[in-house]
Design a protein around this motif. Structure first.
Motif, PDB file in Angstrom:
ATOM      1  N   LEU A   1       0.712  -1.034  -0.037  1.00 44.40           N
ATOM      2  CA  LEU A   1      -0.245   0.212   0.078  1.00 44.40           C
ATOM      3  C   LEU A   1       0.762   1.158   0.226  1.00 44.40           C
ATOM      4  CD1 LEU A   1      -2.479  -0.939   2.809  1.00 44.40           C
ATOM      5  CD2 LEU A   1      -2.750  -1.291   0.232  1.00 44.40           C
ATOM      6  N   LYS A   2       0.277   2.424  -0.387  1.00 46.10           N
ATOM      7  CA  LYS A   2       1.266   3.598  -0.518  1.00 46.10           C
ATOM      8  C   LYS A   2       0.348   4.698  -0.121  1.00 46.10           C
ATOM      9  CE  LYS A   2       4.500   5.480  -3.280  1.00 46.10           C
ATOM     10  NZ  LYS A   2       5.305   4.970  -4.556  1.00 46.10           N
ATOM     11  N   PHE A   3       0.702   5.207   1.025  1.00 40.97           N
ATOM     12  CA  PHE A   3       0.184   6.584   1.537  1.00 40.97           C
ATOM     13  C   PHE A   3       1.042   7.726   1.867  1.00 40.97           C
ATOM     14  CE2 PHE A   3      -2.267   3.022   3.855  1.00 40.97           C
ATOM     15  CZ  PHE A   3      -3.437   2.961   3.121  1.00 40.97           C
ATOM     16  N   ASP A   4       0.666   8.672   1.286  1.00 43.61           N
ATOM     17  CA  ASP A   4       1.817   9.948   1.428  1.00 43.61           C
ATOM     18  C   ASP A   4       3.216   9.570   0.882  1.00 43.61           C
ATOM     19  OD1 ASP A   4      -0.645  11.451   2.402  1.00 43.61           O
ATOM     20  OD2 ASP A   4      -0.065  10.776   4.469  1.00 43.61           O
ATOM     21  N   ASP A   5       3.316   9.069  -0.208  1.00 49.81           N
ATOM     22  CA  ASP A   5       4.591   8.501  -0.716  1.00 49.81           C
ATOM     23  C   ASP A   5       5.311   7.647   0.045  1.00 49.81           C
ATOM     24  OD1 ASP A   5       3.958  10.161  -3.101  1.00 49.81           O
ATOM     25  OD2 ASP A   5       4.796  12.024  -2.234  1.00 49.81           O
ATOM     26  N   GLU A   6       4.756   7.063   1.117  1.00 49.81           N
ATOM     27  CA  GLU A   6       5.337   6.009   1.828  1.00 49.81           C
ATOM     28  C   GLU A   6       4.866   4.569   1.383  1.00 49.81           C
ATOM     29  OE1 GLU A   6       7.960   6.140   4.427  1.00 49.81           O
ATOM     30  OE2 GLU A   6       8.149   8.149   4.170  1.00 49.81           O
ATOM     31  N   ASP A   7       5.744   3.506   1.479  1.00 53.06           N
ATOM     32  CA  ASP A   7       5.324   2.253   1.262  1.00 53.06           C
ATOM     33  C   ASP A   7       5.075   1.352   2.488  1.00 53.06           C
ATOM     34  OD1 ASP A   7       5.400   2.697  -1.543  1.00 53.06           O
ATOM     35  OD2 ASP A   7       7.224   1.920  -1.638  1.00 53.06           O
ATOM     36  N   TYR A   8       3.965   0.719   2.635  1.00 53.67           N
ATOM     37  CA  TYR A   8       3.496  -0.211   3.622  1.00 53.67           C
ATOM     38  C   TYR A   8       3.187  -1.316   2.980  1.00 53.67           C
ATOM     39  CZ  TYR A   8       3.244   4.414   6.026  1.00 53.67           C
ATOM     40  OH  TYR A   8       3.456   5.765   6.407  1.00 53.67           O
ATOM     41  N   GLN A   9       3.416  -2.651   4.112  1.00 51.45           N
ATOM     42  CA  GLN A   9       2.661  -3.767   3.503  1.00 51.45           C
ATOM     43  C   GLN A   9       1.832  -4.392   4.473  1.00 51.45           C
ATOM     44  OE1 GLN A   9       6.628  -4.655   3.088  1.00 51.45           O
ATOM     45  NE2 GLN A   9       6.604  -5.120   0.968  1.00 51.45           N
ATOM     46  N   VAL A  10       0.732  -5.094   3.973  1.00 54.48           N
ATOM     47  CA  VAL A  10      -0.264  -5.919   4.825  1.00 54.48           C
ATOM     48  C   VAL A  10       0.066  -7.454   4.778  1.00 54.48           C
ATOM     49  CG1 VAL A  10      -2.778  -6.237   5.278  1.00 54.48           C
ATOM     50  CG2 VAL A  10      -1.749  -4.007   4.735  1.00 54.48           C
ATOM     51  N   PHE A  11       0.345  -8.009   5.871  1.00 52.61           N
ATOM     52  CA  PHE A  11       0.364  -9.588   5.867  1.00 52.61           C
ATOM     53  C   PHE A  11      -0.369 -10.010   7.000  1.00 52.61           C
ATOM     54  CE2 PHE A  11       4.525  -7.826   4.728  1.00 52.61           C
ATOM     55  CZ  PHE A  11       4.957  -8.802   3.472  1.00 52.61           C
ATOM     56  N   ARG A  12      -0.922 -11.220   6.505  1.00 57.02           N
ATOM     57  CA  ARG A  12      -1.705 -12.000   7.722  1.00 57.02           C
ATOM     58  C   ARG A  12      -0.962 -12.396   8.888  1.00 57.02           C
ATOM     59  NH1 ARG A  12      -6.595 -13.979   6.386  1.00 57.02           N
ATOM     60  NH2 ARG A  12      -7.249 -14.006   4.403  1.00 57.02           N
ATOM     61  N   ASP A  13      -1.466 -12.231  10.022  1.00 56.97           N
ATOM     62  CA  ASP A  13      -0.555 -12.651  11.106  1.00 56.97           C
ATOM     63  C   ASP A  13      -0.041 -14.180  11.252  1.00 56.97           C
ATOM     64  OD1 ASP A  13       0.141 -12.236  13.981  1.00 56.97           O
ATOM     65  OD2 ASP A  13      -1.333 -13.851  14.545  1.00 56.97           O
ATOM     66  N   GLU A  14      -0.321 -15.099  10.292  1.00 57.42           N
ATOM     67  CA  GLU A  14       0.415 -16.207  10.286  1.00 57.42           C
ATOM     68  C   GLU A  14       1.650 -16.233   9.416  1.00 57.42           C
ATOM     69  OE1 GLU A  14      -2.691 -18.333   7.036  1.00 57.42           O
ATOM     70  OE2 GLU A  14      -3.313 -18.352   9.372  1.00 57.42           O
ATOM     71  N   ASP A  15       1.704 -15.394   8.606  1.00 55.21           N
ATOM     72  CA  ASP A  15       2.720 -14.966   7.411  1.00 55.21           C
ATOM     73  C   ASP A  15       3.816 -14.266   8.214  1.00 55.21           C
ATOM     74  OD1 ASP A  15       1.208 -16.228   5.645  1.00 55.21           O
ATOM     75  OD2 ASP A  15       0.226 -14.280   4.779  1.00 55.21           O
ATOM     76  N   ILE A  16       3.871 -13.795   9.186  1.00 64.15           N
ATOM     77  CA  ILE A  16       4.787 -13.101   9.974  1.00 64.15           C
ATOM     78  C   ILE A  16       5.864 -14.217  10.474  1.00 64.15           C
ATOM     79  CG2 ILE A  16       5.730 -11.620  11.922  1.00 64.15           C
ATOM     80  CD1 ILE A  16       3.852 -10.079   9.897  1.00 64.15           C
ATOM     81  N   VAL A  17       6.971 -13.906   9.974  1.00 60.90           N
ATOM     82  CA  VAL A  17       7.929 -15.016  10.294  1.00 60.90           C
ATOM     83  C   VAL A  17       8.520 -14.985  11.658  1.00 60.90           C
ATOM     84  CG1 VAL A  17      10.309 -15.888   9.817  1.00 60.90           C
ATOM     85  CG2 VAL A  17       8.950 -15.060   8.025  1.00 60.90           C
ATOM     86  N   GLY A  18       8.784 -13.959  12.589  1.00 63.80           N
ATOM     87  CA  GLY A  18       9.073 -14.137  13.739  1.00 63.80           C
ATOM     88  C   GLY A  18       9.118 -12.636  14.349  1.00 63.80           C
ATOM     89  N   LYS A  19       9.373 -12.418  15.346  1.00 60.08           N
ATOM     90  CA  LYS A  19       9.461 -11.238  16.411  1.00 60.08           C
ATOM     91  C   LYS A  19      11.015 -11.046  16.577  1.00 60.08           C
ATOM     92  CE  LYS A  19       6.296 -11.336  19.767  1.00 60.08           C
ATOM     93  NZ  LYS A  19       5.335 -10.717  20.576  1.00 60.08           N
ATOM     94  N   LEU A  20      11.736  -9.907  16.639  1.00 57.58           N
ATOM     95  CA  LEU A  20      13.091  -9.532  16.892  1.00 57.58           C
ATOM     96  C   LEU A  20      12.967  -8.915  18.171  1.00 57.58           C
ATOM     97  CD1 LEU A  20      14.094  -7.705  13.673  1.00 57.58           C
ATOM     98  CD2 LEU A  20      14.690 -10.322  14.404  1.00 57.58           C
ATOM     99  N   SER A  21      13.980  -9.724  19.211  1.00 58.95           N
ATOM    100  CA  SER A  21      14.096  -9.081  20.547  1.00 58.95           C
ATOM    101  C   SER A  21      15.236  -8.078  20.411  1.00 58.95           C
ATOM    102  CB  SER A  21      14.261 -10.242  21.244  1.00 58.95           C
ATOM    103  OG  SER A  21      15.523 -11.087  21.260  1.00 58.95           O
ATOM    104  N   GLU A  22      15.025  -6.932  21.346  1.00 62.61           N
ATOM    105  CA  GLU A  22      16.143  -5.914  21.033  1.00 62.61           C
ATOM    106  C   GLU A  22      17.020  -6.155  22.566  1.00 62.61           C
ATOM    107  OE1 GLU A  22      14.634  -2.084  20.322  1.00 62.61           O
ATOM    108  OE2 GLU A  22      13.271  -3.105  18.892  1.00 62.61           O
TER     109      GLU A  22
END
Length: 95
Positions: A74-95
């Motif tokens: 998706l593109k809003f105000d010249d910025e690119d964003y993406q939409v995924f299903r929750d199950e498609d997210i590979v993992g979370k990064l811990s900081e």
């Protein structure tokens, strides 16, 4: 933008164009990008067969690993964003 069901709105982390030592990287290296993104918004979750709401695995502000291909751009105000299903997210990064 508020995602519906089990959708997650993310924005890819921009690749650094300069290394820590001050060396500028070529455009090809910067455009290759990372498969990392910041979660901006999440939907309420999806329903199971009994009608119970399944909670989302990620929350706004989480740093996540996303697949190289897939999702909807998706593109809003010249910025690119993406939409995924929750199950498609590979993992979370811990900081």
């Amino acid at each position: 933008f508020v995602p519906l069901l089990d959708r997650v709105l993310v924005q890819k982390v921009k690749a650094e164009v300069k290394t820590a030592s001050g060396i500028f990287l070529p455009d090809a290296a910067a455009k290759a990008g990372l498969n990392q993104a910041t979660v901006l918004a999440v939907g309420p979750g999806r329903m199971d067969k009994e009608g119970k709401l399944l909670p989302m695995a990620v929350a706004p502000g989480d740093k996540v690993v996303i697949p190289e291909y897939g999702g909807m751009t998706l593109k809003f105000d010249d910025e690119d964003y993406q939409v995924f299903r929750d199950e498609d997210i590979v993992g979370k990064l811990s900081e």
